[in-house]
Design an enzyme around this catalytic site. Structure first.
Site, short mmCIF file in Angstrom:
data_model
loop_
_atom_site.label_atom_id
_atom_site.label_comp_id
_atom_site.label_asym_id
_atom_site.label_seq_id
_atom_site.Cartn_x
_atom_site.Cartn_y
_atom_site.Cartn_z
N ARG A 126 0.91 -1.22 0.10
CA ARG A 126 -0.04 0.10 0.05
C ARG A 126 0.94 1.28 0.06
O ARG A 126 1.83 1.39 0.97
CB ARG A 126 -0.82 -0.07 1.19
CG ARG A 126 -1.89 1.27 1.32
CD ARG A 126 -3.04 1.00 2.51
NE ARG A 126 -3.77 2.06 2.35
CZ ARG A 126 -3.75 3.21 3.01
NH1 ARG A 126 -2.54 3.68 3.60
NH2 ARG A 126 -4.74 4.02 2.81
N SER A 133 -12.25 -3.76 2.16
CA SER A 133 -12.38 -2.84 3.41
C SER A 133 -13.70 -2.79 3.68
O SER A 133 -14.74 -2.33 2.88
CB SER A 133 -11.83 -1.59 3.31
OG SER A 133 -10.37 -1.66 3.15
N LYS A 167 -5.57 5.75 8.59
CA LYS A 167 -7.11 6.37 8.24
C LYS A 167 -7.56 7.41 8.81
O LYS A 167 -8.56 7.60 9.47
CB LYS A 167 -8.07 5.21 8.28
CG LYS A 167 -7.81 3.87 7.68
CD LYS A 167 -8.05 4.06 6.05
CE LYS A 167 -7.96 2.87 5.16
NZ LYS A 167 -7.98 2.94 3.99
#
Length: 358
Positions: free
Chosen positions: A176, A245, A274
């Site tokens: 990621r 997710s 996040k």
């Protein structure tokens, strides 16, 4: 025709003989994994049936043309033939071997016997189907057994950190990076894919289906705002893994209906990964433990201090980022998480009611 019989026929017979052997040998390697690795009776019988069918075409006239001492092909080799870092590579190599041999048999079989060429052509298509199915089963078995999931973050020590975690027993990695340009992402993904192959770990790419395809990743992970899962499946095929997710029971149910292979459940705790997203909390973990029918990973702010809270809420798998990526000792951090997850699995297996005592 007389000249052909005397001059060309021995060469034709040797080609057919060699490729019948190659196809049957490759099928036997695949069959053994179906039998002992997957314990799949139907797949084992299918491979055995193909071997026997090819054996019916392996007539004595073809075997008698064999001339191994003078065959220049016996001296040819490639360094990669001696290297197989995973079961998946063994399967892929032998599927390629079988498919190439069947193509040769199909083409030269047209000269030998047309009915043989037709039979082999049909078999080749069936082998392609088995390859996709078998690799899909193998990947999903590995996903089922993977309890710890590392999601990487941008780091100057990206590769050394990931390899250290792999040495600690990690079997599932997601690349990621939302900051780097595409060329850097491609190079990083290629290196990480190779590392994961060396340690027999699954490699997943975040968001980017095109990048997952480019580096032959095991799959892709999609956020709620990413490409629809159905479209990703069309591009990746049935044999690749697709994760999603989720942040609520509604999103969890939707992901299962869409056909996700696994889901992320969180964020359990607020996390800078996040930023701005409120924590879903342990109540969502408890909901997933009761209602999720596919593999799921609790994710979001999980570290060595709070993992027991997450496990007590019902999680059997966890995904971490900073707890490993920013650890001074990523191997030991990985070993800690793996040990806690294994201990919880053993405890649950031991405490499960005995059906014979019901």
């Amino acid at each position: 025709m007389g000249n052909f019989q005397s001059f060309m026929q021995p060469a034709l017979y040797r080609i057919l003989d060699a490729n019948l052997d190659r196809a049957r040998e490759g099928l036997r390697v695949i069959e053994e994994w179906c039998r002992f690795g997957l314990e799949a009776v139907d797949l084992t019988e299918q491979c055995k049936h193909w071997r026997q069918e090819l054996g019916q075409w392996h007539h004595p006239e073809l075997r008698s043309a064999r001339n191994t001492p003078d065959d220049p092909g016996t001296e040819l080799t490639h360094p990669q033939e001696a290297l197989r870092s995973s079961i998946e590579q063994v399967l892929q190599a032998n599927f390629a071997r079988v498919e190439e041999a069947l193509r040769v048999l199909e083409e030269y079989g047209k000269v030998y016997r047309s009915e043989m060429a037709s039979a082999v052509k049909q078999m080749r298509y069936e082998v392609y189907t088995l390859e996709s199915r078998l690799l899909s089963i193998h990947r999903r078995q590995r996903l089922e057994s993977a309890r710890l999931y590392l999601v990487t973050s941008p780091s100057d020590d990206l590769f050394t950190t990931v390899e250290a975690a792999l040495k600690g027993g990690l079997t599932l990695v997601q690349y990621r990076d939302k900051e780097a340009d595409d060329l850097v992402r491609l190079r990083n993904a290629e290196k990480l894919r190779q590392l994961c192959r060396e340690y027999d770990a699954l490699f997943i790419v975040n968001d980017r289906v095109d990048l997952a395809l480019a580096v032959d990743a095991d799959g892709v992970h999609l956020g709620q705002d990413d490409l629809p899962l159905e479209w990703a499946r069309r591009m990746l095929g049935q044999h690749k893994i697709i994760g999603r997710s989720t942040h609520s029971p509604e999103q969890l149910e939707s992901a299962i209906v869409e056909g996700a292979d696994y889901v992320g459940v969180g964020p359990v705790y607020e996390t800078p990964t996040k930023e701005g997203r409120p924590a879903a909390g342990l109540d969502y973990v408890r909901h997933a433990a009761k209602h999720c029918s596919i593999p799921w990973y609790a994710i979001g702010g999980i570290d060595i201090q709070n993992i027991h809270e997450v496990l007590d809420a019902g999680a059997e798998r966890v995904s971490v980022v900073r707890a490993i990526m920013r650890s001074d000792q990523p191997t030991y951090a990985t070993q800690f998480f793996v040990a806690q997850l294994d201990q919880r699995r053993r405890f649950q297996a031991h405490s499960a009611p005995d059906p014979w005592e019901a």
